[in-house]
Design an enzyme around this catalytic site. Sequence first.
Site: not given
Length: 465
Positions: A161-163, A234-235, A268, A368
């Site tokens: 997971h993200a930190s 998925e960006l 996103c 973005e």
Amino acid sequence: MPIATVNPATGENLETFEPFGRGELELRLARAEAAFRDYRTTTFEYRSQLLRRAADVLDADREQLARTVTTEMGKPLAQASAETAKCARALRWYADHGAALIADELPGEDDVADSGATAAYVRYRPLGVVLAVMPWNFPLWQVVRFAAPALMAGNVGLLKHASNVPRTALALEEVFRRAGAPEGCFQTLLIGSGAVEAVIRDRRVAAVTLTGSEPAGRSVAAVAGDELKKTVLELGGSDPFVVLPSADLDAAVRTAVKARTQNNGQSCIAAKRFIVHADVYPGFTSEFAKAMGALRIGDPMAPDTDIGPLATRQGLADLSALVADALAHDAVAECGGNRPNGPLEQGWYYPPTVLTGITPAMRIHREEAFGPVATVYRVESLDEAVALANDSPFGLSSNVWTTDPAEQERFVRDIEAGSVFFNGMTASHPALPFGGVKRSGYGRELAGHGIREFCNVTTVWLGPT
């Protein structure tokens, strides 16, 4: 980047986690490999019951999990609670439908005979250990929409997971443990981004799924490609929100505000570029800016807060720079455009902002904006609307407001995106495939398409005996 829980509303470091060393990482990889050997042979009914029990745990711990999410990444508490409930629904959806989605497929009798077989069929078999590299913006949902189909198909999961959401990552492992998942079936890896390549290259990892930034996607895809391992990416997205003359303007404005500011604008699939026909441009833009400017910014734990802080200090700096660049090139801020003063200065807050007068000279025209900042464009025709909607390196989703069937068909035919939502807001649902084109990635999550991404599609042919 350290693995830590930092409250984005205050900037306070609440807890720091020691990354796994080689010994712990090896232990978890070995557990995953061992778990797959047995788990792959379990029945669909066994896996369905596991998913249902996990959904029950999420329901029971809904408010506690929501507070963990809000503490770590700042979304309003009500939205975090709704995200938890959505995860439980998705687990039950795959429990109900997963077996049918990957049941054996039988070709036509004539085709079987023409192949020279007495019988033939297609079976979907699990690939093995799947590594999921996940982001912080929907820290429960992004993981569950991978885990539910992957586990239902007979795969096992490793979560990097993200930190900045380690508590959430560990809580997800605990959800599956309490649901009775076999040891090693779903594990969290507390590792930094620099350790991901070695995990991808490990022989025990069969495939990788990533939701995140374009640079992260390129890096993971390059390593996985070198190892010839399956990936789903998925960006980013810079979704258009097109408003044409036949639209219900009141509904379009209400939805536009929600579509741009949900999750504090950090999504996103958020609508980011608002492309409005000249006939309705003045009315839409005026009401949109008024509604955006009226949103309440503040403590994400407070029930009356509409917009909480951005999740990271770097995200705040990046968004501020995009807006500053646009204003320096003569964009107009119809509302917002500057960080709030006073007590909110301690956190990573950015106000809802509507920018007009956007030109290609501005960075925000191509990049973005990950936060509650909307760009509004005026177009004179349907052709111009389609061209501008497609003038982006991204192609995740799109929103179009029109009641004209011919205009709707034109967008279905020509829009360069993974989905198009008419007269409503883009959202993900377990029954609908989710993913994009161009620099928004490849592959699909959810629905039957998602559960089959990490299956070995096996042809079985039986000759005469």
